[in-house]
Design a protein around this motif. Structure first.
Motif, PDB file in Angstrom:
ATOM      1  N   ILE A  49       0.843  -1.207   0.000  1.00  0.00           N
ATOM      2  CA  ILE A  49       0.000   0.000   0.000  1.00  0.00           C
ATOM      3  C   ILE A  49       0.871   1.248   0.000  1.00  0.00           C
ATOM      4  O   ILE A  49       0.629   2.207  -0.742  1.00  0.00           O
ATOM      5  N   VAL A  50       1.920   1.240   0.828  1.00  0.00           N
ATOM      6  CA  VAL A  50       2.847   2.371   0.888  1.00  0.00           C
ATOM      7  C   VAL A  50       3.519   2.571  -0.471  1.00  0.00           C
ATOM      8  O   VAL A  50       3.632   3.697  -0.975  1.00  0.00           O
ATOM      9  N   VAL A  51       3.958   1.474  -1.098  1.00  0.00           N
ATOM     10  CA  VAL A  51       4.619   1.566  -2.401  1.00  0.00           C
ATOM     11  C   VAL A  51       3.656   2.113  -3.452  1.00  0.00           C
ATOM     12  O   VAL A  51       4.017   2.979  -4.262  1.00  0.00           O
ATOM     13  N   LYS A  52       2.422   1.632  -3.457  1.00  0.00           N
ATOM     14  CA  LYS A  52       1.436   2.105  -4.434  1.00  0.00           C
ATOM     15  C   LYS A  52       1.178   3.599  -4.268  1.00  0.00           C
ATOM     16  O   LYS A  52       1.014   4.331  -5.258  1.00  0.00           O
ATOM     17  N   GLN A  53       1.139   4.070  -3.001  1.00  0.00           N
ATOM     18  CA  GLN A  53       0.941   5.499  -2.765  1.00  0.00           C
ATOM     19  C   GLN A  53       2.123   6.311  -3.296  1.00  0.00           C
ATOM     20  O   GLN A  53       1.941   7.365  -3.919  1.00  0.00           O
ATOM     21  N   ALA A  54       3.348   5.816  -3.070  1.00  0.00           N
ATOM     22  CA  ALA A  54       4.539   6.496  -3.597  1.00  0.00           C
ATOM     23  C   ALA A  54       4.522   6.488  -5.125  1.00  0.00           C
ATOM     24  O   ALA A  54       4.867   7.481  -5.777  1.00  0.00           O
ATOM     25  N   TRP A  55       4.106   5.343  -5.710  1.00  0.00           N
ATOM     26  CA  TRP A  55       4.022   5.213  -7.170  1.00  0.00           C
ATOM     27  C   TRP A  55       3.072   6.259  -7.742  1.00  0.00           C
ATOM     28  O   TRP A  55       3.370   6.908  -8.748  1.00  0.00           O
ATOM     29  N   ASN A  56       1.924   6.408  -7.104  1.00  0.00           N
ATOM     30  CA  ASN A  56       0.937   7.387  -7.577  1.00  0.00           C
ATOM     31  C   ASN A  56       1.510   8.795  -7.549  1.00  0.00           C
ATOM     32  O   ASN A  56       1.258   9.599  -8.457  1.00  0.00           O
ATOM     33  N   GLU A  57       2.284   9.104  -6.489  1.00  0.00           N
ATOM     34  CA  GLU A  57       2.912  10.424  -6.407  1.00  0.00           C
ATOM     35  C   GLU A  57       3.896  10.615  -7.556  1.00  0.00           C
ATOM     36  O   GLU A  57       3.958  11.692  -8.167  1.00  0.00           O
ATOM     37  N   LEU A  58       4.682   9.595  -7.850  1.00  0.00           N
ATOM     38  CA  LEU A  58       5.671   9.678  -8.935  1.00  0.00           C
ATOM     39  C   LEU A  58       4.991   9.837 -10.293  1.00  0.00           C
ATOM     40  O   LEU A  58       5.442  10.611 -11.143  1.00  0.00           O
ATOM     41  N   ILE A  59       3.897   9.108 -10.484  1.00  0.00           N
ATOM     42  CA  ILE A  59       3.150   9.209 -11.751  1.00  0.00           C
ATOM     43  C   ILE A  59       2.525  10.589 -11.891  1.00  0.00           C
ATOM     44  O   ILE A  59       2.613  11.242 -12.942  1.00  0.00           O
ATOM     45  N   ASN A  60       1.885  11.070 -10.819  1.00  0.00           N
ATOM     46  CA  ASN A  60       1.220  12.373 -10.867  1.00  0.00           C
ATOM     47  C   ASN A  60       2.215  13.513 -11.086  1.00  0.00           C
ATOM     48  O   ASN A  60       1.867  14.542 -11.667  1.00  0.00           O
ATOM     49  N   ALA A  61       3.449  13.321 -10.601  1.00  0.00           N
ATOM     50  CA  ALA A  61       4.487  14.342 -10.786  1.00  0.00           C
ATOM     51  C   ALA A  61       5.150  14.239 -12.157  1.00  0.00           C
ATOM     52  O   ALA A  61       6.017  15.054 -12.497  1.00  0.00           O
ATOM     53  N   GLY A  62       4.765  13.231 -12.969  1.00  0.00           N
ATOM     54  CA  GLY A  62       5.335  13.066 -14.293  1.00  0.00           C
ATOM     55  C   GLY A  62       6.745  12.510 -14.286  1.00  0.00           C
ATOM     56  O   GLY A  62       7.481  12.643 -15.276  1.00  0.00           O
ATOM     57  N   ILE A  63       7.125  11.850 -13.193  1.00  0.00           N
ATOM     58  CA  ILE A  63       8.486  11.331 -13.058  1.00  0.00           C
ATOM     59  C   ILE A  63       8.605   9.928 -13.626  1.00  0.00           C
ATOM     60  O   ILE A  63       9.637   9.556 -14.188  1.00  0.00           O
ATOM     61  N   ILE A  64       7.553   9.118 -13.486  1.00  0.00           N
ATOM     62  CA  ILE A  64       7.553   7.771 -14.048  1.00  0.00           C
ATOM     63  C   ILE A  64       6.273   7.548 -14.837  1.00  0.00           C
ATOM     64  O   ILE A  64       5.272   8.257 -14.644  1.00  0.00           O
ATOM     65  N   THR A  65       6.323   6.573 -15.743  1.00  0.00           N
ATOM     66  CA  THR A  65       5.118   6.076 -16.402  1.00  0.00           C
ATOM     67  C   THR A  65       4.987   4.605 -16.063  1.00  0.00           C
ATOM     68  O   THR A  65       5.990   3.912 -15.858  1.00  0.00           O
ATOM     69  N   SER A  66       3.770   4.163 -15.983  1.00  0.00           N
ATOM     70  CA  SER A  66       3.538   2.778 -15.587  1.00  0.00           C
ATOM     71  C   SER A  66       2.456   2.174 -16.473  1.00  0.00           C
ATOM     72  O   SER A  66       1.382   2.762 -16.634  1.00  0.00           O
TER      73      SER A  66
END
Length: 240
Positions: A49-66
């Motif tokens: 859950i913690v990782v998914k929340q961090a992932w969402n932050e990275l995606i929303n910031a345009g840093i990663i694509t998934s």
């Protein structure tokens, strides 16, 4: 670098910061495929859950694509990213991390503008105010003492109870969304009263903050606040 489970900063924000740092220092360069979320969870000893929340932050910031089936790719270096304290309020800062904030109300009462002078606040003299004094806890640890003055010209029929304030976000009860805030911050040594309230030693510096909070489109504050907070919570990180 590992997440600090004793910190007031939510775990997913710590993980977000760690991954951003690895991208910046080249350990995870642009175009690189990230480890799987399960691998990240094992590496940093956190839940999925913690990782998914961090992932969402990275995606929303345009840093990663998934993309499902092809994993996650670093697509940009972090720029202008921050985490930690915001003007939205402490409850809002932490709710996405499923961290419960406990409020203990010390006093609620009508106040005059001159009553705020003792707290170093300058309020419009002809207005009336609703005063709230409270201590806030995370994991049974006090980290914040607030003295809040609400301008009743914004809330002429305001009626708040200690019970409601202990269970619900203040801004939710007021049905307002804060648009912006001005804060003046200084580091101080705590008084004997603050040592007792925050359960800290007299030689531990804390932050004293004078804050004015505005609604969208308003040219004067609806809230004036003096709060004292442990610096572990207040921290904010910027990447440039």
């Amino acid at each position: 670098m590992q997440v600090d489970k004793t910190s007031f900063t939510p775990l997913y924000k710590q993980l977000f910061f760690i991954l951003c740092q690895q991208i910046q220092n080249g350990a995870l360069p642009v175009g690189h495929q990230l480890p799987t979320q399960k691998e990240i969870a094992r590496t940093y000893n956190v839940s999925l859950i913690v990782v998914k929340q961090a992932w969402n932050e990275l995606i929303n910031a345009g840093i990663i694509t998934s993309q499902r089936g092809s994993g996650s790719i670093v697509c940009a270096e972090p720029e202008g990213v921050s985490y930690g304290h915001t003007f939205r309020g402490i409850t809002s800062d932490l709710q996405d991390a499923s961290v419960a904030v406990e409020n203990r109300i010390l006093e609620i009462a009508p106040r005059r503008a001159r009553d705020a002078q003792a707290d170093g606040l300058s309020l419009p003299a002809h207005h009336h105010y609703f005063y709230i004094s409270r201590i806030r806890y995370l994991n049974n640890r006090p980290f914040n003492h607030e003295k809040i003055y609400l301008d009743l010209s914004f809330f002429p029929d305001l009626a708040l109870t200690a019970d409601a304030l202990e269970r619900t976000s203040l801004y939710s009860l007021l049905q307002v969304t804060s648009d912006s805030a001005i804060e003046k911050v200084e580091a101080i040594l705590p008084s004997a009263e603050l040592c007792e309230k925050l359960q800290i030693a007299a030689n531990k510096p804390i932050l004293s903050v004078a804050r004015q909070t505005f609604m969208a489109g308003a040219d004067r504050p609806f809230e004036y606040c003096r709060y004292y907070v442990l610096s572990e919570y207040f921290g904010e990180i910027h990447y440039h």
